[in-house]
Design an enzyme around this catalytic site. Structure first.
Site, PDB file in Angstrom:
ATOM      1  N   GLU A 280      -6.162  -5.677  10.328  1.00 29.14           N
ATOM      2  CA  GLU A 280      -5.069  -4.765  10.688  1.00 29.14           C
ATOM      3  C   GLU A 280      -5.421  -4.039  11.983  1.00 29.14           C
ATOM      4  O   GLU A 280      -6.276  -3.147  11.961  1.00 29.14           O
ATOM      5  CB  GLU A 280      -4.880  -3.691   9.610  1.00 29.14           C
ATOM      6  CG  GLU A 280      -4.394  -4.175   8.284  1.00 29.14           C
ATOM      7  CD  GLU A 280      -3.750  -3.041   7.492  1.00 29.14           C
ATOM      8  OE1 GLU A 280      -2.692  -3.278   6.927  1.00 29.14           O
ATOM      9  OE2 GLU A 280      -4.292  -1.916   7.467  1.00 29.14           O
TER      10      GLU A 280
ATOM     11  N   ILE B 168      -0.272  -0.073  13.155  1.00 29.80           N
ATOM     12  CA  ILE B 168       0.060   0.423  11.811  1.00 29.80           C
ATOM     13  C   ILE B 168       1.195   1.444  11.890  1.00 29.80           C
ATOM     14  O   ILE B 168       1.147   2.379  12.699  1.00 29.80           O
ATOM     15  CB  ILE B 168      -1.188   1.040  11.131  1.00 29.80           C
ATOM     16  CG1 ILE B 168      -2.189  -0.071  10.800  1.00 29.80           C
ATOM     17  CG2 ILE B 168      -0.799   1.815   9.861  1.00 29.80           C
ATOM     18  CD1 ILE B 168      -3.493   0.422  10.180  1.00 29.80           C
TER      19      ILE B 168
ATOM     20  N   ALA C 198       2.967  -1.379   4.232  1.00 31.36           N
ATOM     21  CA  ALA C 198       3.193  -0.044   3.676  1.00 31.36           C
ATOM     22  C   ALA C 198       4.590   0.434   4.053  1.00 31.36           C
ATOM     23  O   ALA C 198       5.547   0.251   3.287  1.00 31.36           O
ATOM     24  CB  ALA C 198       2.117   0.926   4.156  1.00 31.36           C
ATOM     25  N   SER C 199       4.737   1.014   5.264  1.00 28.96           N
ATOM     26  CA  SER C 199       5.989   1.695   5.606  1.00 28.96           C
ATOM     27  C   SER C 199       7.215   0.791   5.544  1.00 28.96           C
ATOM     28  O   SER C 199       8.306   1.261   5.207  1.00 28.96           O
ATOM     29  CB  SER C 199       5.871   2.342   6.986  1.00 28.96           C
ATOM     30  OG  SER C 199       5.439   1.407   7.946  1.00 28.96           O
TER      31      SER C 199
ATOM     32  N   ASN D 244       0.859  -1.190   0.000  1.00 28.06           N
ATOM     33  CA  ASN D 244       0.000   0.000   0.000  1.00 28.06           C
ATOM     34  C   ASN D 244       0.896   1.242   0.000  1.00 28.06           C
ATOM     35  O   ASN D 244       1.653   1.470   0.947  1.00 28.06           O
ATOM     36  CB  ASN D 244      -0.888  -0.049   1.253  1.00 28.06           C
ATOM     37  CG  ASN D 244      -1.831   1.137   1.348  1.00 28.06           C
ATOM     38  OD1 ASN D 244      -1.823   2.023   0.502  1.00 28.06           O
ATOM     39  ND2 ASN D 244      -2.636   1.159   2.405  1.00 28.06           N
ATOM     40  N   PHE D 245       0.824   2.028  -1.058  1.00 31.48           N
ATOM     41  CA  PHE D 245       1.696   3.212  -1.175  1.00 31.48           C
ATOM     42  C   PHE D 245       1.203   4.366  -0.301  1.00 31.48           C
ATOM     43  O   PHE D 245       1.914   5.348  -0.118  1.00 31.48           O
ATOM     44  CB  PHE D 245       1.757   3.689  -2.627  1.00 31.48           C
ATOM     45  CG  PHE D 245       2.489   2.763  -3.580  1.00 31.48           C
ATOM     46  CD1 PHE D 245       2.918   1.503  -3.191  1.00 31.48           C
ATOM     47  CD2 PHE D 245       2.765   3.170  -4.882  1.00 31.48           C
ATOM     48  CE1 PHE D 245       3.601   0.661  -4.086  1.00 31.48           C
ATOM     49  CE2 PHE D 245       3.449   2.346  -5.780  1.00 31.48           C
ATOM     50  CZ  PHE D 245       3.856   1.089  -5.385  1.00 31.48           C
ATOM     51  N   LYS D 246      -0.048   4.289   0.217  1.00 33.81           N
ATOM     52  CA  LYS D 246      -0.661   5.381   0.996  1.00 33.81           C
ATOM     53  C   LYS D 246      -0.424   6.708   0.257  1.00 33.81           C
ATOM     54  O   LYS D 246      -0.537   6.755  -0.965  1.00 33.81           O
ATOM     55  CB  LYS D 246      -0.138   5.365   2.431  1.00 33.81           C
ATOM     56  CG  LYS D 246      -0.424   4.008   3.119  1.00 33.81           C
ATOM     57  CD  LYS D 246      -0.359   4.041   4.608  1.00 33.81           C
ATOM     58  CE  LYS D 246      -0.801   2.688   5.180  1.00 33.81           C
ATOM     59  NZ  LYS D 246      -0.828   2.592   6.605  1.00 33.81           N
TER      60      LYS D 246
ATOM     61  N   GLY E 118       2.570  -3.098  10.910  1.00 37.46           N
ATOM     62  CA  GLY E 118       3.881  -3.212  11.550  1.00 37.46           C
ATOM     63  C   GLY E 118       4.812  -4.241  10.944  1.00 37.46           C
ATOM     64  O   GLY E 118       5.861  -4.543  11.510  1.00 37.46           O
TER      65      GLY E 118
ATOM     66  N   HIS F 120     -10.129   0.826   4.749  1.00 36.85           N
ATOM     67  CA  HIS F 120      -8.853   0.891   5.473  1.00 36.85           C
ATOM     68  C   HIS F 120      -9.057   1.737   6.729  1.00 36.85           C
ATOM     69  O   HIS F 120      -9.884   2.651   6.733  1.00 36.85           O
ATOM     70  CB  HIS F 120      -7.784   1.515   4.561  1.00 36.85           C
ATOM     71  CG  HIS F 120      -6.404   1.348   5.126  1.00 36.85           C
ATOM     72  ND1 HIS F 120      -5.910   2.173   6.108  1.00 36.85           N
ATOM     73  CD2 HIS F 120      -5.435   0.434   4.870  1.00 36.85           C
ATOM     74  CE1 HIS F 120      -4.688   1.777   6.425  1.00 36.85           C
ATOM     75  NE2 HIS F 120      -4.379   0.725   5.679  1.00 36.85           N
TER      76      HIS F 120
HETATM   77  O1  G3P Z   1      -2.351  -0.956   4.472  1.00 39.10           O
HETATM   78  C1  G3P Z   1      -1.198  -1.354   5.111  1.00 39.10           C
HETATM   79  C2  G3P Z   1      -1.035  -0.776   6.413  1.00 39.10           C
HETATM   80  O2  G3P Z   1      -2.017  -0.028   6.986  1.00 39.10           O
HETATM   81  C3  G3P Z   1       0.043  -1.248   7.274  1.00 39.10           C
HETATM   82  O3  G3P Z   1       0.918  -0.175   7.377  1.00 39.10           O
HETATM   83  O4  G3P Z   1       3.069   0.861   7.641  1.00 39.10           O
HETATM   84  O5  G3P Z   1       2.285  -0.795   9.328  1.00 39.10           O
HETATM   85  O6  G3P Z   1       2.940  -1.576   7.053  1.00 39.10           O
HETATM   86  P1  G3P Z   1       2.398  -0.440   7.886  1.00 39.10           P
END
Ligand code: G3P
Length: 236
Positions: free
Chosen positions: A144, A149, A205-206, A12-14, A184, A96
């Site tokens: 999630e 997150i 994402a991150s 997810n590129f957000k 995470g 989301h």
């Molecule tokens: O959509 C993926 C997400 O919300 C998780 O974010 O940065 O914890 O991988 P992250």
């Protein structure tokens, strides 16, 4: 391959700058490279305005991050199912934690997307919500916990029971839905742990977008996916 099939990783590129515009294209190409080298399913979810450029440049599945539940018409500022499909997306995330919808709106999106031939990954914040949403019969549900997150504390290691409870509750309602998890996740070990708990893929994402070496970070996750998928295949 453009199909969305488990086991899979969705990036997810957000709205991260590291994955916006030209950099969305660069990251999508890195994802395509790792997916084809390691023979796994990696999908990307860029911002809506980047979907067309990304989808025409890579051969991996492209998802929207969100769509609105409205039919085409007088809905200024909305993102329509028809528009993301026309732009080349094969599916969409919806609900989301950073872009929630009401349950009646999610129901509408699932039905309208199904009619349009678009895959839907419905996100949920708790096992109970995930089970309720599975009654809407989406093909994918992503669990999630919002508090994890972006923290680098993987759901699969910090709150493994969230994954196992989600799968258990969903199976009582809908045995077909594909359950993936996120929040995470930053390492191959996190991914492997998620698959060993029964998840069929991950949403990240991150851990990829913000990594200094995005390609290396994704390769690590994909290797974890491959190890986890083998573990599940053996039925251990
Ligand atoms: O959509 C993926 C997400 O919300 C998780 O974010 O940065 O914890 O991988 P992250």
């Amino acid at each position: 391959m453009k199909e969305l099939e488990p086991p899979l990783i969705i990036v997810n590129f957000k709205t991260y700058l590291e994955a916006t515009g030209r950099r969305a294209l660069e990251l999508a190409r890195k994802c395509e490279k790792v997916a084809s080298e390691l023979g796994v399913s990696v999908a990307v979810a860029p911002q809506a305005v980047d979907i067309a450029a990304v989808a025409s440049s890579v051969s991996i599945p492209v998802l929207a991050q969100h769509v609105d539940p409205y039919p085409p018409g007088a809905y200024t500022g909305s993102i329509s199912i028809e528009a993301v499909k026309e732009a080349g997306a094969v599916g969409t995330l919806v609900n989301h934690s950073e872009k929630r919808l009401r349950i009646d709106e999610i129901d509408e999106v699932v039905k309208r997307a199904r009619d349009a031939g678009l895959e839907v990954v419905v996100c949920a914040n708790t096992p109970e919500v995930a089970a309720s949403l599975s009654a809407l019969r989406p093909r994918f549900i992503a669990i999630e916990p919002p508090e994890l997150i972006g923290t680098g504390k993987a759901v699969s290691k910090t709150r493994p029971e969230v994954i196992t409870d989600t799968i258990k509750l969903i199976r009582q309602v809908n045995p077909e839905v594909i359950v993936i998890c996120g929040a995470g996740i930053t390492s191959g070990e996190d991914v492997e742990a998620a698959l060993n708990l029964g998840a069929q893929g991950i949403l990240v994402a991150s851990g990829v977008v913000k990594a200094k070496d995005q390609e290396g970070a994704l390769r690590d996750l994909v290797n974890g996916l491959v190890r986890g998928a083998r573990f599940r295949f053996r039925g251990v």
